[in-house]
Scaffold this motif. Structure first.
Motif, PDB file in Angstrom:
ATOM      1  N   GLY A 249      -2.980   8.417  17.726  1.00 16.33           N
ATOM      2  CA  GLY A 249      -3.128   7.575  18.899  1.00 16.33           C
ATOM      3  C   GLY A 249      -1.876   7.589  19.749  1.00 16.33           C
ATOM      4  N   SER A 250      -1.125   6.476  19.712  1.00 14.14           N
ATOM      5  CA  SER A 250       0.025   6.307  20.602  1.00 14.14           C
ATOM      6  C   SER A 250       1.367   6.491  19.907  1.00 14.14           C
TER       7      SER A 250
ATOM      8  N   GLY B 184       8.708   3.119  17.825  1.00 11.30           N
ATOM      9  CA  GLY B 184       8.258   4.505  17.965  1.00 11.30           C
ATOM     10  C   GLY B 184       7.630   4.708  19.325  1.00 11.30           C
ATOM     11  N   GLY B 185       6.537   5.442  19.364  1.00  7.43           N
ATOM     12  CA  GLY B 185       5.922   5.777  20.636  1.00  7.43           C
ATOM     13  C   GLY B 185       6.560   7.029  21.227  1.00  7.43           C
ATOM     14  N   LYS B 186       6.423   7.184  22.528  1.00 12.05           N
ATOM     15  CA  LYS B 186       6.781   8.458  23.148  1.00 12.05           C
ATOM     16  C   LYS B 186       7.861   8.383  24.230  1.00 12.05           C
ATOM     17  N   ASN B 187       8.100   7.249  24.825  1.00 14.71           N
ATOM     18  CA  ASN B 187       8.932   7.216  26.044  1.00 14.71           C
ATOM     19  C   ASN B 187      10.095   6.250  25.908  1.00 14.71           C
ATOM     20  N   ASN B 188      10.840   6.374  24.818  1.00 11.43           N
ATOM     21  CA  ASN B 188      11.980   5.492  24.604  1.00 11.43           C
ATOM     22  C   ASN B 188      13.238   6.038  25.278  1.00 11.43           C
ATOM     23  N   THR B 189      14.093   5.137  25.713  1.00 11.82           N
ATOM     24  CA  THR B 189      15.385   5.545  26.280  1.00 11.82           C
ATOM     25  C   THR B 189      16.203   6.297  25.237  1.00 11.82           C
ATOM     26  N   ASP B 190      16.181   5.796  24.006  1.00 11.05           N
ATOM     27  CA  ASP B 190      16.816   6.494  22.890  1.00 11.05           C
ATOM     28  C   ASP B 190      15.768   7.419  22.280  1.00 11.05           C
ATOM     29  N   GLU B 191      15.935   8.714  22.502  1.00  9.78           N
ATOM     30  CA  GLU B 191      14.913   9.674  22.065  1.00  9.78           C
ATOM     31  C   GLU B 191      14.771   9.742  20.550  1.00  9.78           C
ATOM     32  N   ASN B 192      15.717   9.205  19.805  1.00 13.18           N
ATOM     33  CA  ASN B 192      15.581   9.189  18.351  1.00 13.18           C
ATOM     34  C   ASN B 192      14.363   8.368  17.903  1.00 13.18           C
ATOM     35  N   TYR B 193      13.955   7.435  18.739  1.00 10.36           N
ATOM     36  CA  TYR B 193      12.803   6.589  18.407  1.00 10.36           C
ATOM     37  C   TYR B 193      11.474   7.235  18.814  1.00 10.36           C
ATOM     38  N   ASN B 194      11.534   8.309  19.591  1.00 11.59           N
ATOM     39  CA  ASN B 194      10.305   8.981  19.993  1.00 11.59           C
ATOM     40  C   ASN B 194       9.679   9.692  18.801  1.00 11.59           C
ATOM     41  N   LEU B 195       8.365   9.598  18.694  1.00 10.76           N
ATOM     42  CA  LEU B 195       7.614  10.264  17.631  1.00 10.76           C
ATOM     43  C   LEU B 195       6.546  11.141  18.260  1.00 10.76           C
ATOM     44  N   GLN B 196       6.352  12.291  17.687  1.00  8.08           N
ATOM     45  CA  GLN B 196       5.328  13.214  18.166  1.00  8.08           C
ATOM     46  C   GLN B 196       4.397  13.549  17.009  1.00  8.08           C
ATOM     47  N   ASN B 197       3.220  12.933  17.029  1.00  8.89           N
ATOM     48  CA  ASN B 197       2.251  13.026  15.934  1.00  8.89           C
ATOM     49  C   ASN B 197       2.836  12.373  14.681  1.00  8.89           C
ATOM     50  N   ALA B 198       2.942  11.035  14.759  1.00  2.73           N
ATOM     51  CA  ALA B 198       3.479  10.237  13.644  1.00  2.73           C
ATOM     52  C   ALA B 198       2.444  10.166  12.533  1.00  2.73           C
ATOM     53  N   HIS B 199       2.273  11.286  11.873  1.00  2.00           N
ATOM     54  CA  HIS B 199       1.144  11.493  10.970  1.00  2.00           C
ATOM     55  C   HIS B 199       1.257  10.708   9.679  1.00  2.00           C
ATOM     56  N   GLY B 200       2.478  10.438   9.223  1.00  2.00           N
ATOM     57  CA  GLY B 200       2.637   9.785   7.931  1.00  2.00           C
ATOM     58  C   GLY B 200       3.761   8.774   7.933  1.00  2.00           C
ATOM     59  N   VAL B 201       3.691   7.833   6.976  1.00  2.00           N
ATOM     60  CA  VAL B 201       4.758   6.872   6.751  1.00  2.00           C
ATOM     61  C   VAL B 201       4.809   6.608   5.244  1.00  2.00           C
ATOM     62  N   ALA B 202       6.024   6.518   4.699  1.00  3.07           N
ATOM     63  CA  ALA B 202       6.206   6.284   3.276  1.00  3.07           C
ATOM     64  C   ALA B 202       7.470   5.473   3.065  1.00  3.07           C
ATOM     65  N   VAL B 203       7.499   4.693   1.977  1.00  5.40           N
ATOM     66  CA  VAL B 203       8.695   3.948   1.612  1.00  5.40           C
ATOM     67  C   VAL B 203       9.484   4.775   0.607  1.00  5.40           C
ATOM     68  N   ASP B 204      10.765   4.985   0.907  1.00  2.64           N
ATOM     69  CA  ASP B 204      11.662   5.773   0.079  1.00  2.64           C
ATOM     70  C   ASP B 204      12.512   4.816  -0.755  1.00  2.64           C
ATOM     71  N   TYR B 205      12.220   4.766  -2.073  1.00  2.00           N
ATOM     72  CA  TYR B 205      12.934   3.872  -2.978  1.00  2.00           C
ATOM     73  C   TYR B 205      14.021   4.608  -3.763  1.00  2.00           C
ATOM     74  N   ARG B 206      14.411   5.793  -3.360  1.00  2.00           N
ATOM     75  CA  ARG B 206      15.371   6.554  -4.158  1.00  2.00           C
ATOM     76  C   ARG B 206      16.713   5.837  -4.270  1.00  2.00           C
ATOM     77  N   ASP B 207      17.106   5.102  -3.252  1.00  2.00           N
ATOM     78  CA  ASP B 207      18.216   4.164  -3.375  1.00  2.00           C
ATOM     79  C   ASP B 207      17.584   2.795  -3.558  1.00  2.00           C
ATOM     80  N   SER B 208      17.530   2.346  -4.811  1.00  2.21           N
ATOM     81  CA  SER B 208      16.771   1.131  -5.125  1.00  2.21           C
ATOM     82  C   SER B 208      17.328  -0.102  -4.421  1.00  2.21           C
ATOM     83  N   ASN B 209      18.594  -0.060  -4.049  1.00  2.00           N
ATOM     84  CA  ASN B 209      19.198  -1.193  -3.357  1.00  2.00           C
ATOM     85  C   ASN B 209      18.998  -1.136  -1.851  1.00  2.00           C
TER      86      ASN B 209
END
Length: 369
Positions: free
Chosen positions: A192-193, A210-235
């Motif tokens: 979607g968006s 996220g989305g597509k048109n952020n001033t900070d391009e690091n927040y832009n996503l293109q086909n945000a197909h997946g999301v996961a929680v990374d617990y490798r650093d348990s803290n």
């Protein structure tokens, strides 16, 4: 060079010769023998391919696309697909079909299992993108449903238009969910968006980013197909969000602050799957050697170590670094997979690969060797 590697190279060369010189009947026998002995992967992550793992009849349990897989507390493997005769297929580890249910998810795409107080629950994502009986694709608004392990509805997450989180022109076609350490639910709107939406455990909206048109391009996503929680650093658990068109995973804090980008050149990755210190991901397409993109049957699986370095590409070429920079990744010269969409890692470190657009085939098991 060890014996397994010699055998693999020998089989590969033999199959290549057969493509040009063997009559079709003989080729089919040779191809079957090749696939029965096929070893894929690199380094310490090598696997024997079992394409006939799933013991099902597609006449009785038809498949369009296999999208994602999880294992419940009883050790059963649950797979979601988009055929409404049986959206959920339930297997044991031998591939025997134990159960099937679900007829109301024509865009059945994402499957997340979460244990709540000793009880397994599912978050089922219908992306709204589906195929009708004539084979035509259609798009409609998607939805996320929280259910019991056998499919009884607990509650649906609200559509973002109805709660003021989206403007009317912003499409909502979610592809994936993840559940945080406090029960917060994260939704990736990958078709979607391209926002990540955060809800609390009751399904109440908290924020989006996220989305597509952020001033900070690091927040832009293109086909945000997946999301996961990374617990490798348990803290310090963080989110890994797929930006598939960018060939990248982006890391965020649990409240949506950008941390870093992990580039995976050439690989159109799906969701990150965490197991011990490793990340596994289906690669739906890979860039061809002459620079073409979105070419069918170019998928594979990629595996990263605890330092986020690619260490193995089952069904793809060996990862290559030059001056610590990962080079473009490609599928193998003789394709093993069509389009890797998801990977599940069992307790014995075997993999189960779900594929999109794979000629209506069931998941493939990769047995760790």
């Amino acid at each position: 060079m060890n014996n397994s590697r010699r055998k693999f190279i020998g089989n590969t060369a033999l199959l290549g010769t057969a493509l040009a010189a063997t009559p079709s009947f003989g080729f089919n026998i040779l191809k079957k023998s090749f696939e029965e002995d096929l070893i894929v992967g690199h380094g310490d992550f090598r696997y024997k391919v079992h394409k006939d793992w799933a013991k099902i009849s597609t006449a009785h349990n038809p498949i369009l696309n296999c999208h994602e897989m999880q294992m419940d507390s009883k050790g059963r493997l649950l797979m979601i697909g988009d055929h409404t005769a049986n959206n959920i297929l339930v297997f044991d580890k031998s591939g025997k079909l134990l159960d099937h249910w679900g007829t109301g998810y024509p865009g059945g795409h994402g499957l997340t299992l979460h244990n709540e107080g000793g009880e397994d629950v599912l978050y089922i994502t219908d992306c709204g993108y589906f195929v009708d009986k004539s084979g035509k694709y259609h798009a409609q608004a998607g939805q996320v449903f929280k259910t019991t392990i056998d499919g009884r509805l607990i509650f649906p997450l609200p559509h973002p238009h109805t709660i003021g989180a989206y403007k009317q022109e912003e499409a909502y076609m979610p592809t994936e969910t993840a559940v945080g350490p406090n029960g917060d639910i994260y939704v990736a709107d990958g078709y979607g968006s391209d926002y990540i939406l955060q809800f609390n455990h009751k399904g109440e909206f908290i924020r989006r980013w996220g989305g597509k048109n952020n001033t900070d391009e690091n927040y832009n996503l293109q086909n945000a197909h997946g999301v996961a929680v990374d617990y490798r650093d348990s803290n310090n658990p963080v989110l890994i969000v797929t930006s598939r068109t960018e060939n990248a995973f982006k890391f965020f804090t649990l409240d949506g602050k950008y941390i870093k980008t992990l580039n995976l050149p050439g690989a159109f990755v799906c969701r990150a799957v965490l197991d011990d210190e490793n990340i596994y991901s289906g690669v739906c397409w890979s860039e061809t050697r002459d620079g073409k993109k979105w070419v069918r049957d170019t998928g594979f699986v990629t595996i990263l170590d605890g330092k986020n370095r690619v260490v193995s590409n089952p069904g793809g070429e060996a990862p290559r670094y030059v001056n610590r920079n990962l080079q473009n990744m490609h599928n193998s010269t003789i394709p093993i997979f069509n389009h890797g969409h998801d990977v599940f890692v069992d307790p014995d470190k075997n993999l189960y690969v779900c594929q999109w657009n794979a000629y209506n085939t069931a998941p493939i098991k990769l047995e760790r060797v």
